[in-house]
Design a protein around this motif. Sequence first.
Motif, mmCIF file in Angstrom:
data_model
loop_
_atom_site.group_PDB
_atom_site.id
_atom_site.type_symbol
_atom_site.label_atom_id
_atom_site.label_comp_id
_atom_site.label_asym_id
_atom_site.label_seq_id
_atom_site.Cartn_x
_atom_site.Cartn_y
_atom_site.Cartn_z
ATOM 1 N N GLU A 43 0.796 -1.225 0.000
ATOM 2 C CA GLU A 43 0.000 0.000 0.000
ATOM 3 C C GLU A 43 0.828 1.275 0.000
ATOM 4 N N ASP A 44 1.858 1.362 0.832
ATOM 5 C CA ASP A 44 2.531 2.627 1.057
ATOM 6 C C ASP A 44 4.045 2.452 1.082
ATOM 7 N N LEU A 45 4.745 3.355 0.393
ATOM 8 C CA LEU A 45 6.201 3.346 0.396
ATOM 9 C C LEU A 45 6.698 4.765 0.624
ATOM 10 N N LEU A 46 7.485 4.944 1.666
ATOM 11 C CA LEU A 46 8.157 6.210 1.925
ATOM 12 C C LEU A 46 9.586 6.119 1.398
ATOM 13 N N VAL A 47 9.960 7.020 0.509
ATOM 14 C CA VAL A 47 11.308 7.066 -0.045
ATOM 15 C C VAL A 47 11.988 8.281 0.573
ATOM 16 N N VAL A 48 12.989 8.039 1.404
ATOM 17 C CA VAL A 48 13.588 9.097 2.208
ATOM 18 C C VAL A 48 14.989 9.443 1.692
ATOM 19 N N ASN A 49 15.168 10.726 1.382
ATOM 20 C CA ASN A 49 16.469 11.265 0.974
ATOM 21 C C ASN A 49 17.170 10.429 -0.103
ATOM 22 N N PRO A 50 16.494 10.135 -1.200
ATOM 23 C CA PRO A 50 17.146 9.355 -2.262
ATOM 24 C C PRO A 50 18.153 10.202 -3.026
ATOM 25 N N SER A 51 19.141 9.542 -3.601
ATOM 26 C CA SER A 51 20.092 10.216 -4.487
ATOM 27 C C SER A 51 19.401 10.559 -5.801
ATOM 28 N N ALA A 52 20.069 11.359 -6.615
ATOM 29 C CA ALA A 52 19.530 11.692 -7.934
ATOM 30 C C ALA A 52 19.305 10.432 -8.761
ATOM 31 N N ASP A 53 20.269 9.513 -8.729
ATOM 32 C CA ASP A 53 20.129 8.262 -9.474
ATOM 33 C C ASP A 53 18.939 7.450 -8.980
ATOM 34 N N ALA A 54 18.735 7.432 -7.651
ATOM 35 C CA ALA A 54 17.626 6.659 -7.092
ATOM 36 C C ALA A 54 16.284 7.258 -7.505
ATOM 37 N N ILE A 55 16.196 8.584 -7.570
ATOM 38 C CA ILE A 55 14.949 9.221 -8.005
ATOM 39 C C ILE A 55 14.654 8.862 -9.454
ATOM 40 N N GLU A 56 15.672 8.944 -10.296
ATOM 41 C CA GLU A 56 15.494 8.606 -11.708
ATOM 42 C C GLU A 56 15.033 7.157 -11.874
ATOM 43 N N GLU A 57 15.678 6.251 -11.145
ATOM 44 C CA GLU A 57 15.311 4.838 -11.252
ATOM 45 C C GLU A 57 13.915 4.586 -10.697
ATOM 46 N N LEU A 58 13.554 5.276 -9.627
ATOM 47 C CA LEU A 58 12.216 5.108 -9.055
ATOM 48 C C LEU A 58 11.143 5.472 -10.067
ATOM 49 N N VAL A 59 11.306 6.598 -10.740
ATOM 50 C CA VAL A 59 10.331 7.026 -11.741
ATOM 51 C C VAL A 59 10.263 6.019 -12.889
ATOM 52 N N ASP A 60 11.427 5.564 -13.362
ATOM 53 C CA ASP A 60 11.463 4.604 -14.467
ATOM 54 C C ASP A 60 10.818 3.273 -14.072
ATOM 55 N N VAL A 61 11.193 2.757 -12.916
ATOM 56 C CA VAL A 61 10.687 1.457 -12.484
ATOM 57 C C VAL A 61 9.193 1.537 -12.186
ATOM 58 N N ALA A 62 8.771 2.580 -11.484
ATOM 59 C CA ALA A 62 7.356 2.708 -11.120
ATOM 60 C C ALA A 62 6.469 2.810 -12.357
ATOM 61 N N GLY A 63 6.989 3.451 -13.396
ATOM 62 C CA GLY A 63 6.203 3.574 -14.622
ATOM 63 C C GLY A 63 5.935 2.255 -15.311
ATOM 64 N N ASP A 64 6.743 1.235 -14.996
ATOM 65 C CA ASP A 64 6.570 -0.089 -15.605
ATOM 66 C C ASP A 64 5.687 -1.018 -14.770
ATOM 67 N N ILE A 65 5.294 -0.567 -13.579
ATOM 68 C CA ILE A 65 4.531 -1.420 -12.670
ATOM 69 C C ILE A 65 3.090 -0.922 -12.595
#
Length: 271
Positions: free
Chosen positions: A23-45
């Motif tokens: 249900e819920d995911l808190l992403v705390v203080n991610p690096s720039a690379d982690a933000i980019e990957e989060l957006v890319d990965v989430a868009g595929d799910i």
Amino acid sequence: MASNLLDDNIEDILRTVLGSASEDLLVVNPSADAIEELVDVAGDIDDRPRMRLLGDESTLKTVMSDFILASNAANLVDDDSLELRTLADGSENSLLVTPSEVVALVNVGDTVAGLTTDDEEFVSLAYDAYDATWNDATEFKLRTPPLSRVRTTLSDEIGDSIEADFSGVLDSLQTARGDGDGLDEVTISLLVAAKNEVLLYDISKWGEDVGIASKATFSRTKTRLEDMGLIDTEKVPIDVGRPRLRLKFGDERLRDANTDQLASVAQNLLN
């Protein structure tokens, strides 16, 4: 407290966590690379959890200056999958926190590891603490429109062929920042408009209405591209008022380029 190594690749770590977070995911203080990957990965799910990202403001601004990434992030915001807020203190650990586990993202050189624990007491304390931090945090507002809306309105208001070219150019780019590593969204819009011989008035009105940039920005960028010989214009008379300008390519190399080559050819000419 037991912990284990989840993975050593940020993309795989995020896929694992997003796949298991119900249900819920808190992403705390991610690096720039982690933000980019989060957006890319989430868009595929398709069945993704609600994602609440607490990030350093300067990092978010830098990452979201890329139109491709920001417009895909805006897709997630638009469908209520993603919210963005800023951390008052950027010294927080980089964490992925769900109601059932905490994953610490540890950078060692070029390697990222995910150290995870599901200890109930620790997870509960961490989740409650960062949930409270979230509630006190300031919203980070994206100024970029969702890519889905950009594509739909471009097709509806100007035509399917220009939308196909716009998408093709984006697909050929890694970034769209206009900082030397990629063309910006206004330049891309004008180039595909010139390829399809669209009126400057039409592409700039669309761009302003959808939220890409103002008509003035489109006009200034057109002038720069025209001065550099990339595009040309011809006057089109109208019944009332000043003639409007039809955009065309001004360089034969652009006229000969396929859509997937257009960005690289334009970038070489701009450089």
